[in-house]
Scaffold this active site. Structure first.
Site, PDB file in Angstrom:
ATOM      1  N   SER A  20       0.847  -1.184   0.000  1.00  0.00           N
ATOM      2  CA  SER A  20       0.000   0.000   0.000  1.00  0.00           C
ATOM      3  C   SER A  20       0.890   1.244   0.000  1.00  0.00           C
ATOM      4  CB  SER A  20      -0.905   0.013   1.235  1.00  0.00           C
ATOM      5  OG  SER A  20      -0.129   0.098   2.422  1.00  0.00           O
ATOM      6  N   LYS A  21       0.258   2.416   0.018  1.00  0.00           N
ATOM      7  CA  LYS A  21       0.998   3.672  -0.061  1.00  0.00           C
ATOM      8  C   LYS A  21       2.004   3.835   1.074  1.00  0.00           C
ATOM      9  CE  LYS A  21      -2.486   6.364  -2.555  1.00  0.00           C
ATOM     10  NZ  LYS A  21      -3.410   7.521  -2.497  1.00  0.00           N
ATOM     11  N   ARG A  22       1.697   3.245   2.241  1.00  0.00           N
ATOM     12  CA  ARG A  22       2.611   3.440   3.367  1.00  0.00           C
ATOM     13  C   ARG A  22       3.942   2.732   3.164  1.00  0.00           C
ATOM     14  NH1 ARG A  22       2.502  -0.803   7.090  1.00  0.00           N
ATOM     15  NH2 ARG A  22       0.929  -2.413   6.703  1.00  0.00           N
ATOM     16  N   HIS A  23       4.020   1.838   2.169  1.00  0.00           N
ATOM     17  CA  HIS A  23       5.280   1.168   1.863  1.00  0.00           C
ATOM     18  C   HIS A  23       6.132   1.975   0.887  1.00  0.00           C
ATOM     19  CE1 HIS A  23       2.771  -2.377   3.133  1.00  0.00           C
ATOM     20  NE2 HIS A  23       3.856  -2.573   3.841  1.00  0.00           N
ATOM     21  N   GLY A  24       5.617   3.125   0.466  1.00  0.00           N
ATOM     22  CA  GLY A  24       6.348   3.924  -0.521  1.00  0.00           C
ATOM     23  C   GLY A  24       5.556   3.999  -1.815  1.00  0.00           C
TER      24      GLY A  24
END
Length: 468
Positions: free
Chosen positions: A237-241
């Protein structure tokens, strides 16, 4: 049989790397078997679908080089096909109107969950007459008994009991068709032979197989590829980059590096890591894809990207580097040839963004010296070497060979090793302790800028001397 695969994204956002991998697998399978790859835009969600998202998908596909043979086809242009299929099912008694209220459906769900059962519609309206003029949905009459088997090319034989499948809605109250109906009609009309998609669609497969058979056809072959996880084991997801394909372009990745990385997420061929597109086509087989989820490793992607940067032609790297220089406020025409800069930096950068950042000093003066490099190399002991280099550079012929010899001559005149001259000079010219060879660095920066920056370095040394 001519192989026909498709990629069918919903235009509700960017092209996700998971979607890009699915598209890649579908594209490779079609290419290997001499078939066709079709692009279909599933835009029936009118509230969330946007033209910007469509453009983002098309731009991502183009950047990756995943050219499609047919399409893009838009579901919003095909409503008459879906309505015809619904009417056929209604005429055959394989679909029916349902006017059950939301409250009744919610109550059914709550009762099932209280019994710790899977919520499903109870078929209340199956044999009731519902006035077509009153608000209603249309449901598919799922078979009551038997087993639906998905012969999956990744997961093998996957059976589903019809008793666990309810009568799903195929047309909403507003008249719009639902996903499981539209995808079936499209796959049949477009003669899709192999459906390669994420395993989050696996539970849709038995429902779609039943609708396909109700319409008088046999289903395509299915292949459900596992999801992509982040480094922490959670779904990517976005929190992984970065998760958008175009974000990787913005971050300075090459499309072939991302393709090479994506094909290796769940598929392998021996111990090989590097594959050209032609090698992917000749070697890839969907049946070799691993059943387990794959973890996204950014470090490995960076390693691959550096490999492709080093291996590519300086001319192409310069072409790709140019917009990243522009984002730093640099017009490459006002300075050294960008192809020569790219050639000098190819071994030194993992991304084009990094290459742009470490190449900015070729085009404009830096604001300050790197503190650590200046502390180590711009000391009073370096004053004489820099003064003599300034004198030499003011007169020397501006070729790499002559510049190299000038550094050698000053080193010999001072009776010191070449590094004692080259390193202070490098920090003075580049602002830091790392750059291409000193001759290349001097040559590309140019005489005027070199003399100006050496003067600045001597002023810096003078300040240090006064402080002592």
């Amino acid at each position: 049989m001519t192989v026909r695969t498709r990629f069918a994204p919903s235009p509700t956002g960017y092209l996700h790397v998971g979607g890009a991998r699915t598209a890649l697998f579908s594209w490779l399978y079609a290419r290997r078997h001499g078939g066709s790859f079709i692009l279909r835009i599933e835009d029936t969600d009118l509230e969330r679908s946007t033209a910007e998202s469509v453009n983002a998908i098309l731009e991502g596909m183009t950047w990756l080089g995943l050219e499609y043979d047919e399409g893009p086809f838009y579901q919003t242009d095909r409503f008459e096909h879906y309505q015809a299929a619904i009417e056929k099912l209604m005429d055959q008694g394989l679909a029916y109107r349902c006017n059950c209220s939301k409250e009744r459906i919610d109550a059914l769900r709550e009762e099932a969950m209280a019994r710790k059962e899977k919520p499903r519609y109870d078929g209340h309206c199956r044999n009731r007459r519902v006035d077509p003029d009153e608000p209603h949905v249309i449901r598919f009459r799922n078979p009551d008994h038997g087993v639906v088997v998905a012969d999956d090319m990744v997961r093998g034989r996957v059976p589903f009991n019809n008793e666990e499948l309810d009568d799903l809605i195929i047309r909403r109250t507003d008249g719009s068709p639902t996903y499981n109906l539209t995808v079936v009609v499209d796959d049949l009309d477009m003669e899709i032979t192999h459906v390669i998609r994420g395993d989050d669609h696996l539970n849709n497969t038995p429902r779609q197989i039943n609708i396909i058979r109700a319409l008088g056809h046999e289903p395509p072959r299915y292949a459900h590829v596992p999801m992509i996880l982040g480094d922490d084991g959670a779904r990517l997801s976005k929190r992984h980059g970065a998760v958008s394909v175009m974000q990787y372009r913005e971050q300075g990745f090459l499309p072939e590096a991302l393709l090479n990385y994506l094909v290796r997420l769940g598929w392998s061929h021996g111990d090989r890591e590097i594959f050209s597109v032609d090698e992917m086509i000749s070697l890839f087989d969907i049946e070799d894809v691993n059943k387990a989820a794959s973890s996204f490793n950014t470090e490995k992607l960076l390693w691959l990207n550096q490999h492709y940067i080093k291996s590519d032609s300086p001319l192409r790297i310069a072409h790709l580097l140019s917009p990243h220089m522009g984002k730093l406020g640099i017009d490459p025409i006002n300075g050294p040839n960008l192809v020569e800069v790219a050639e000098a930096q190819q071994e030194r950068a993992k991304t084009l963004v990094e290459m742009a950042e470490i190449s900015a000093f070729f085009y404009k003066d830096f604001e300050a010296f790197d503190p650590q490099a200046a502390k180590k190399h711009l000391r009073p002991a370096a004053r004489e070497a820099l003064e003599k280099m300034r004198e030499a550079l003011a007169l020397v012929e501006w070729t790499k060979e002559a510049l190299h010899q000038a550094v050698v001559d000053v080193s010999e005149a001072l009776g010191v090793k070449m590094g004692k001259v080259a390193q202070p000079l490098r920090v003075a010219i580049a602002g830091r302790a790392a750059s291409p060879g000193i001759d290349v660095t001097l040559y590309l920066v140019g005489r005027e800028a070199c003399l100006r920056r050496i003067a600045k370095a001597l002023e810096f040394i003078g300040m240090r001397e006064r402080e002592q």
